[in-house]
Design an enzyme around this catalytic site. Structure first.
Site, short mmCIF file in Angstrom:
data_model
loop_
_atom_site.label_atom_id
_atom_site.label_comp_id
_atom_site.label_asym_id
_atom_site.label_seq_id
_atom_site.Cartn_x
_atom_site.Cartn_y
_atom_site.Cartn_z
N GLU A 118 0.38 -21.92 3.68
CA GLU A 118 1.66 -22.64 3.53
C GLU A 118 2.61 -22.31 4.68
OE1 GLU A 118 0.17 -24.09 0.05
OE2 GLU A 118 2.05 -24.68 1.02
N HIS A 136 5.67 -0.36 1.30
CA HIS A 136 6.25 -0.40 -0.06
C HIS A 136 5.56 0.57 -1.00
CE1 HIS A 136 7.89 -4.68 0.91
NE2 HIS A 136 8.63 -3.72 1.43
N VAL A 192 0.82 -2.89 -2.30
CA VAL A 192 0.72 -1.56 -2.95
C VAL A 192 -0.63 -1.40 -3.66
CG1 VAL A 192 3.23 -1.42 -3.23
CG2 VAL A 192 1.85 -2.43 -5.08
N CYS A 239 6.50 14.57 -16.33
CA CYS A 239 6.28 15.47 -15.18
C CYS A 239 5.95 16.88 -15.65
CB CYS A 239 7.57 15.48 -14.34
SG CYS A 239 7.54 16.65 -12.99
P1 OAD Z 1 4.90 -13.35 -1.37
O1 OAD Z 1 4.36 -13.62 -2.74
O2 OAD Z 1 6.36 -13.50 -1.09
O3 OAD Z 1 4.17 -14.31 -0.31
C1 OAD Z 1 2.78 -14.39 -0.32
C2 OAD Z 1 2.39 -15.34 0.79
O4 OAD Z 1 0.98 -15.40 0.81
C3 OAD Z 1 2.91 -16.77 0.60
O5 OAD Z 1 3.53 -17.21 1.79
C4 OAD Z 1 1.63 -17.57 0.33
O6 OAD Z 1 1.70 -18.88 0.91
C5 OAD Z 1 0.61 -16.74 1.05
N1 OAD Z 1 -0.76 -16.89 0.57
C6 OAD Z 1 -1.18 -17.25 -0.67
N2 OAD Z 1 -2.55 -17.25 -0.71
C7 OAD Z 1 -2.97 -16.86 0.54
C8 OAD Z 1 -4.24 -16.67 1.14
N3 OAD Z 1 -5.38 -16.88 0.46
N4 OAD Z 1 -4.28 -16.27 2.44
C9 OAD Z 1 -3.15 -16.08 3.15
N5 OAD Z 1 -1.90 -16.23 2.63
C10 OAD Z 1 -1.83 -16.63 1.34
O7 OAD Z 1 4.41 -11.90 -1.00
P2 OAD Z 1 4.93 -11.02 0.20
O8 OAD Z 1 5.33 -11.82 1.38
O9 OAD Z 1 3.94 -9.94 0.42
O10 OAD Z 1 8.29 -6.21 -2.31
O11 OAD Z 1 6.24 -10.38 -0.46
C11 OAD Z 1 6.85 -9.32 0.19
C12 OAD Z 1 7.43 -8.42 -0.85
O12 OAD Z 1 8.12 -9.17 -1.88
C13 OAD Z 1 6.43 -7.61 -1.64
O13 OAD Z 1 5.95 -6.51 -0.94
C14 OAD Z 1 7.31 -7.15 -2.80
C15 OAD Z 1 7.94 -8.47 -3.14
O14 OAD Z 1 9.18 -8.32 -3.72
C16 OAD Z 1 8.42 -5.03 -3.00
O15 OAD Z 1 7.71 -4.77 -3.95
C17 OAD Z 1 9.48 -4.12 -2.49
#
Ligand code: OAD
Length: 261
Positions: A230, A128, A112, A162
């Site tokens: 990871e 999102h 976001v 609002c």
């Molecule tokens: P996460 O925090 O769950 O996962 C982030 C991922 O990025 C992990 O698997 C890390 O290993 C990886 N990571 C960390 N550093 C990195 C780098 N330099 N390059 C590549 N990968 C790296 O975040 P999301 O998977 O995006 O939902 O989480 C999905 C959703 O969970 C978010 O959109 C949010 C949250 O709840 C809502 O807000 C609805």
């Protein structure tokens, strides 16, 4: 003068490079990890400082906003102020440049923070929502965001109200238990079913329905390449798992596919 350290291109599978070069419709699906090298903590990173006592799941909920609108608004304003101080990193910039290398690229993000658009990617599918599109909690009227107010030592900030109905303004993001924007979701799902290659970058693959997109591609027998330092829940079904940071792997991958990149 010290030599500029350049990261040597990683050895990539030839078939992977060929598929990338020949892709007619590429999907790039990103999560919080793609913004990590811009200085934005991921969801699985421990929240630091003032917010370390809260779990995102405690704050990213409609009930949390009803219960304590100033706390939830303060948290999102803190995040918005953090994002405003950050810049797109080589991962965002490479994805934006990739759109000029393949006939069709669909970029789908769970983030976001708006960094893909700031990097120059057009037409980003923001599953999102966005920190930059606050709206009225009651009537849904969109409210243009003011300059971020939060500072690191602030927790509660009363949300603006609002102009139409006087209700509290809420962040323009999807909260737990809320539906994704229908049109965005349908476009993302169709792209995941119709592309010929998918890159899944920086996501833990834990949050649905977004995490079903790489699985939908695999179900359609579309190769999916994961970029993440990871292992994740998606590892088993990926065609390739490139273990490394997005800001390092993506530029190296594209340089290997297009030496003039
Ligand atoms: P996460 O925090 O769950 O996962 C982030 C991922 O990025 C992990 O698997 C890390 O290993 C990886 N990571 C960390 N550093 C990195 C780098 N330099 N390059 C590549 N990968 C790296 O975040 P999301 O998977 O995006 O939902 O989480 C999905 C959703 O969970 C978010 O959109 C949010 C949250 O709840 C809502 O807000 C609805």
């Amino acid at each position: 003068m010290t030599e500029t350290q350049t990261t040597p291109p990683m050895p990539f599978d030839d078939e992977l490079l060929t598929r990338l070069r020949q892709s007619q419709h590429l999907v790039v699906f990103t999560g919080a990890g793609v913004s990590r090298e811009s200085g934005i903590p991921t969801f699985r990173d421990a929240l630091t400082g003032l917010w370390s006592q809260y779990e995102p799941e405690d704050l990213a909920m409609p009930d949390a906003f009803v219960r304590d609108p100033s706390l939830v608004w303060g948290w999102y304003e803190w995040r918005r102020a953090l994002v405003a101080r950050c810049e797109p990193n080589p991962a965002h910039l490479t994805i934006a440049a990739l759109a000029n290398r393949v006939p069709k690229l669909t970029l789908i993000t769970q983030n976001v923070d708006g960094l893909h658009a700031r990097a120059g990617s057009p037409d980003v599918l923001e599953l999102h929502g966005s920190l930059e599109r606050p709206r009225c909690f009651d009537c849904g009227t969109h409210c243009p965001p003011d300059a971020p107010m939060a500072t690191d030592d602030q927790q509660r900030i009363e949300p603006p109200t609002c102009v139409q109905c006087g209700g509290f303004i809420r962040p323009g993001v999807v909260w737990f238990g809320e539906a994704l924007p229908v049109d965005v979701w349908h476009r993302a799902k169709r792209a995941a079913q119709a592309c010929d290659l998918m890159l899944s970058v920086g996501t833990s693959g834990l949050v649905y329905p977004a995490a079903s997109l790489p699985k939908e591609a695999v179900f359609q027998q579309i190769p999916v390449v994961q970029i993440n330092p990871e292992p994740t829940a998606l590892d088993e079904t990926m065609w390739h798992n490139l273990h490394g940071e997005a800001g390092v792997v993506l530029p190296s991958l594209l340089k290997s596919a297009w030496p003039d990149f």
